[in-house]
Design a protein around this motif. Structure first.
Motif, PDB file in Angstrom:
ATOM      1  N   UNK A 171      20.070  22.535  -0.780  1.00 39.32           N
ATOM      2  CA  UNK A 171      19.090  23.419  -1.414  1.00 39.32           C
ATOM      3  C   UNK A 171      19.875  24.396  -2.278  1.00 39.32           C
ATOM      4  N   UNK A 172      19.484  24.548  -3.538  1.00 37.86           N
ATOM      5  CA  UNK A 172      20.205  25.456  -4.429  1.00 37.86           C
ATOM      6  C   UNK A 172      19.773  26.897  -4.190  1.00 37.86           C
ATOM      7  N   UNK A 173      20.602  27.837  -4.634  1.00 31.55           N
ATOM      8  CA  UNK A 173      20.236  29.246  -4.507  1.00 31.55           C
ATOM      9  C   UNK A 173      18.974  29.559  -5.295  1.00 31.55           C
ATOM     10  N   UNK A 174      18.810  28.918  -6.459  1.00 24.60           N
ATOM     11  CA  UNK A 174      17.600  29.138  -7.254  1.00 24.60           C
ATOM     12  C   UNK A 174      16.354  28.692  -6.487  1.00 24.60           C
ATOM     13  N   UNK A 175      16.437  27.559  -5.802  1.00 29.36           N
ATOM     14  CA  UNK A 175      15.307  27.080  -4.999  1.00 29.36           C
ATOM     15  C   UNK A 175      15.021  28.037  -3.843  1.00 29.36           C
ATOM     16  N   UNK A 176      16.089  28.518  -3.226  1.00 33.59           N
ATOM     17  CA  UNK A 176      15.947  29.474  -2.132  1.00 33.59           C
ATOM     18  C   UNK A 176      15.279  30.761  -2.611  1.00 33.59           C
ATOM     19  N   UNK A 177      15.733  31.283  -3.773  1.00 34.15           N
ATOM     20  CA  UNK A 177      15.164  32.524  -4.310  1.00 34.15           C
ATOM     21  C   UNK A 177      13.677  32.343  -4.598  1.00 34.15           C
ATOM     22  N   UNK A 178      13.315  31.199  -5.145  1.00 32.46           N
ATOM     23  CA  UNK A 178      11.895  30.928  -5.407  1.00 32.46           C
ATOM     24  C   UNK A 178      11.112  30.953  -4.095  1.00 32.46           C
ATOM     25  N   UNK A 179      11.689  30.359  -3.053  1.00 32.70           N
ATOM     26  CA  UNK A 179      11.006  30.309  -1.763  1.00 32.70           C
ATOM     27  C   UNK A 179      10.819  31.710  -1.175  1.00 32.70           C
ATOM     28  N   UNK A 180      11.870  32.530  -1.164  1.00 29.02           N
ATOM     29  CA  UNK A 180      11.732  33.856  -0.541  1.00 29.02           C
ATOM     30  C   UNK A 180      10.895  34.792  -1.410  1.00 29.02           C
ATOM     31  N   UNK A 181      10.890  34.582  -2.715  1.00 24.36           N
ATOM     32  CA  UNK A 181      10.012  35.388  -3.564  1.00 24.36           C
ATOM     33  C   UNK A 181       8.547  35.136  -3.222  1.00 24.36           C
ATOM     34  N   UNK A 182       8.228  33.899  -2.854  1.00 23.41           N
ATOM     35  CA  UNK A 182       6.865  33.583  -2.437  1.00 23.41           C
ATOM     36  C   UNK A 182       6.600  34.082  -1.012  1.00 23.41           C
TER      37      UNK A 182
END
Length: 332
Positions: A171-182
């Motif tokens: 999982x990329x950091x960008x994908x992770x950031x999108x997830x925690x932003x939601x």
């Protein structure tokens, strides 16, 4: 001399804000204490259990601070602030079922104390109660309801991604950031925006305050990731093993897997058998490789960016800036 006068004035003002917080928390707890008095005991009892379970009440505090920053007062936003806290606790009840956690806010989780069925119903009832509280808000009900419903869906989408990531090797950091932003950022941003709406703030101010909240929420989640490895259950008030055992992709774990996936995967496998042995190995690795320090720096950077969102706004920023400090100190 001027520096010291400004410093002492700032410290005195922060002390005044700090002195307000216990009263605000008491008001919030009293507001939550009996919002569902009548109904089947199998439902009213666990709802009261959850809402009396404690927690720092950060989201309703932020809603109140945001309203005050924009020229309003606590009464303007109080029912909306309670609604956000009930919504937040609804998500925790259901998250605990999915992750099979057994401690939350220092007490047994609902599904552990009762069973999964009772916990599902408890969460469902709390969502209804949250919507009812929001409907009691005296100002701007329609716009508040719209962003509240959007926030609810965002949290569900974030949780869905979090579950999907458990079975993904990378999982990329960008994908992770999108997830925690939601999952986290949207809810904190919602609390801030509800406060601004309640005070009748202009759209540009509302959006900036919302974005401030979302950045604080992002920092809060990375801080949570950090504390779940470098803190303990008594400090956090919840069970910590599940995130590692379930293979949750957190800020620190993503960086660690990128650096040495075989070592980290071995440590995660060990956690299934001997968590105590595994967590020592993981902590040492994250510290030695600078990943622990990277997380701390990222949290600080995000909180500074959040404060910058407020810099040009024609509002009283003091309580919101103090809220950022509250979050930062949570990790110490």
């Amino acid at each position: 001399m001027k520096f010291w006068i400004n410093y002492l004035n700032s410290e005195k003002f922060h002390l005044n804000i700090a002195e307000d917080i216990p009263q605000y928390r008491d008001d919030i707890n009293n507001g939550l204490s009996d919002i569902y008095p009548d109904g089947p005991l199998s439902l009213t009892k666990p709802v009261r259990y959850v809402l009396r379970g404690g927690g720092k009440r950060l989201r309703p505090l932020l809603a109140i601070f945001s309203a005050e920053a924009c020229g309003g007062c606590k009464d303007d936003v109080f029912s909306a602030a309670l609604a956000v806290e009930v919504l937040h606790n609804f998500t925790l009840v259901h998250d605990d079922i999915m992750d099979q956690d057994y401690i939350r806010h220092g007490q047994e989780t609902v599904h552990h104390k009762w069973d999964d069925g009772i916990a599902i119903l408890t969460g469902d009832a709390m969502l209804s109660l949250a919507l009812d509280l929001l409907n009691q808000s005296p100002l701007a009900q329609q716009s508040q309801m719209k962003i509240f419903i959007e926030g609810l869906l965002a949290v569900c989408e974030g949780q869905a991604l979090d579950k999907e990531f458990e079975t993904q090797h990378l999982v990329s950091l960008d994908e992770y950031i999108r997830m925690i932003d939601l999952k986290t950022g949207h809810m904190v941003g919602l609390a801030a925006e509800l406060g601004a709406i309640s005070a009748g703030a202009e759209p540009t101010v509302r959006e900036a305050v919302r974005d401030y909240g979302r950045l604080v929420g992002r920092a809060f989640q990375i801080q949570d990731d950090y504390l779940e490895i470098f803190s303990d259950s008594s400090n956090m008030g919840k069970s910590l093993e599940s995130d590692i055992i379930l293979g949750k992709k957190t800020f620190l774990m993503i960086l660690a897997l990128e650096k040495n996936s075989s070592m980290m995967n071995d440590a995660l496998k060990t956690a299934q058998i001997d968590f105590s042995k595994s967590i020592i190995k993981i902590r040492e690795y994250l510290d030695n490789e600078g990943i622990k320090e990277s997380a701390i720096k990222e949290i600080d950077t995000l909180l500074k960016l959040a404060d910058e969102k407020l810099s040009s706004l024609p509002i009283d920023k003091s309580k919101l800036i103090y809220f950022s400090e509250l979050i930062k100190r949570r990790g110490h």
